[in-house]
Design a protein around this motif. Structure first.
Motif, PDB file in Angstrom:
ATOM      1  N   GLU A   8       2.095   1.727  -3.570  1.00 23.86           N
ATOM      2  CA  GLU A   8       0.998   2.107  -4.461  1.00 23.86           C
ATOM      3  C   GLU A   8       0.664   3.589  -4.297  1.00 23.86           C
ATOM      4  OE1 GLU A   8      -0.202   0.612  -6.863  1.00 23.86           O
ATOM      5  OE2 GLU A   8       0.093  -1.531  -6.580  1.00 23.86           O
ATOM      6  N   THR A   9       0.765   4.100  -3.070  1.00 22.61           N
ATOM      7  CA  THR A   9       0.538   5.527  -2.842  1.00 22.61           C
ATOM      8  C   THR A   9       1.566   6.361  -3.594  1.00 22.61           C
ATOM      9  OG1 THR A   9      -0.425   5.127  -0.668  1.00 22.61           O
ATOM     10  CG2 THR A   9       0.427   7.343  -1.093  1.00 22.61           C
ATOM     11  N   ARG A  10       2.817   5.936  -3.562  1.00 22.72           N
ATOM     12  CA  ARG A  10       3.883   6.661  -4.251  1.00 22.72           C
ATOM     13  C   ARG A  10       3.722   6.577  -5.774  1.00 22.72           C
ATOM     14  NH1 ARG A  10       4.928   5.216   0.476  1.00 22.72           N
ATOM     15  NH2 ARG A  10       6.431   6.239   1.846  1.00 22.72           N
ATOM     16  N   GLY A  50       0.913   6.362  -7.283  1.00 23.76           N
ATOM     17  CA  GLY A  50      -0.172   7.287  -7.595  1.00 23.76           C
ATOM     18  C   GLY A  50       0.303   8.726  -7.646  1.00 23.76           C
ATOM     19  N   LEU A  51       1.201   9.091  -6.746  1.00 28.57           N
ATOM     20  CA  LEU A  51       1.750  10.444  -6.739  1.00 28.57           C
ATOM     21  C   LEU A  51       2.564  10.707  -8.000  1.00 28.57           C
ATOM     22  CD1 LEU A  51       2.347  13.135  -5.356  1.00 28.57           C
ATOM     23  CD2 LEU A  51       4.207  12.002  -4.107  1.00 28.57           C
ATOM     24  N   SER A  77       0.815  -1.219   0.000  1.00 27.67           N
ATOM     25  CA  SER A  77       0.000   0.000   0.000  1.00 27.67           C
ATOM     26  C   SER A  77       0.849   1.269   0.000  1.00 27.67           C
ATOM     27  CB  SER A  77      -0.932  -0.001   1.220  1.00 27.67           C
ATOM     28  OG  SER A  77      -0.187  -0.069   2.425  1.00 27.67           O
ATOM     29  N   ASN A  78       1.995   1.239   0.688  1.00 34.63           N
ATOM     30  CA  ASN A  78       2.860   2.411   0.701  1.00 34.63           C
ATOM     31  C   ASN A  78       3.393   2.726  -0.692  1.00 34.63           C
ATOM     32  OD1 ASN A  78       2.634   2.948   3.455  1.00 34.63           O
ATOM     33  ND2 ASN A  78       4.278   1.510   3.974  1.00 34.63           N
TER      34      ASN A  78
END
Length: 376
Positions: A222-224, A226-227, A219-220
């Motif tokens: 995937e957040t990056r 997305g950014l 999840s960490n």
């Protein structure tokens, strides 16, 4: 702007540092990061030695097909190559590898080779550019693997499809050739029964985008991703970042020489100029932003990759074409398909991630053997 810019995303738990150099190495490399070995193939790019028995006149033409997707009408570029003949034709759909510089050009010489050959079947080749890539329109869509699969399914099944303009029963006369992610997306659609080709050939098939295969999918991360994806899609800073990371001749040349081609001597200035021009087209950064961050990955693991091909067992003959000079991780995924369920034939040819462009005659020869064994 200097070409040595660095993107850095970090948190207390993990970090992602992506330099210009490492990004270039990963762009085409969907299952290896980075490649440390270049394999020189013994066969040069001598197009005059094609094994073509028939010298009949062939014709080529270009056109556009309009894909209707949600509220968008997207012009899709395609080429048709055929031999002038009174005999009924069977169609081959050739789908380019998905990358920043994806283009119909990678299949063009293979298409010309196959349609010129004299045999029991009169072949007609259609090469299509993906939406958002090549010479097709590049609207700002939310591109992912499902969108690309829907495009392929719509293309094959639409009443006005260019694939249906010549044959009374096209559903019984279609063969699909795909490279890289395109091959896996085609296999996924066929496994679901959304398309029903007579046969499929997967040339240097891949399934994992550059960043997820290296940094994982928690999840960490995937957040990056997305950014990074959002930044690349942004109006002003997106173009700035894209120009630094991708849209320059040195970056493209580095990609081709390190892992797209097996022999750096085959990377010509004309190829680089052509691919560079593609990166300057309006909307060029949208699909690469999705590809880099894993949104175009048709599966999430090798197990799912193998299951897709297994779904073809007893239904559709499938050729897998591996390459001698593939990047290490990409090679491992291709080799996993050797003797796998659903794979009718497995061969290896010279090349890296674009053998159909670097060694078109050798690729065409293997594809023709496969067609003779399974379709003719």
């Amino acid at each position: 702007m200097a070409a040595s810019g660095i993107l850095h995303f970090s948190s207390s738990s993990s970090s992602l540092g992506l330099s210009f150099k490492s990004y270039r190495a990963s762009l085409f490399q969907t299952a290896s990061f980075p490649k440390s070995l270049t394999v020189k193939a013994s066969t040069s790019l001598d197009y005059s030695t094609a094994s073509v028995a028939d010298k009949s006149t062939t014709s080529s033409k270009t056109n556009n097909w309009q894909w209707k997707f949600k509220d968008n009408l997207i012009d899709i570029y395609y080429e048709e190559h055929e031999k002038e003949s009174t005999e009924p034709a069977k169609n081959i759909l050739m789908v380019p590898t998905i990358s920043d510089v994806s283009t119909v050009e990678e299949w063009r010489l293979v298409a010309k080779d196959i349609v010129k050959r004299d045999g029991k079947v009169n072949w007609r080749a259609t090469i299509i550019d993906w939406p958002g890539l090549g010479y097709s329109d590049r609207p700002k869509l939310d591109y992912n693997a499902d969108v690309m699969e829907k495009f392929l399914v719509d293309l094959v099944n639409a009443p006005d499809s260019p694939l249906k303009s010549f044959a009374p029963k096209p559903e019984n006369q279609l063969v699909i050739f795909g490279g890289g992610h395109a091959a896996t997306i085609a296999v996924r659609a066929a496994t679901k029964g959304l398309v029903k080709p007579t046969a499929i050939a997967a040339v240097a098939p891949t399934w994992a985008g550059p960043l997820p295969i290296v940094f994982g999918r928690d999840s960490n991360m995937e957040t990056r991703y997305g950014l990074l994806r959002g930044t690349l899609r942004a109006p002003a800073v997106g173009w700035m970042m894209y120009n630094v990371l991708v849209s320059n001749e040195k970056a493209i040349q580095s990609q081709y020489k390190s892992h797209v081609y097996a022999d750096p001597e085959n990377v010509t200035p004309d190829i680089i100029d052509s691919r560079y021009a593609l990166t300057k087209r309006k909307g060029a950064r949208y699909v690469p932003a999705a590809f880099l961050t894993g949104l175009l990955d048709p599966v999430k693991s090798r197990e799912e990759f193998l299951e897709l091909f297994a779904g073809l067992e007893g239904r559709i003959p499938a050729l897998v074409m591996s390459t001698a000079g593939s990047p290490k991780r990409s090679k491992a995924e291709m080799e996993a398909l050797k003797e796998a369920k659903g794979v009718s034939k497995f061969v290896e040819v010279p090349g890296a991630l674009l053998p159909q462009e670097e060694y078109p005659n050798l690729v065409a020869e293997e594809l023709c053997k496969f067609l003779q064994e399974n379709v003719s």
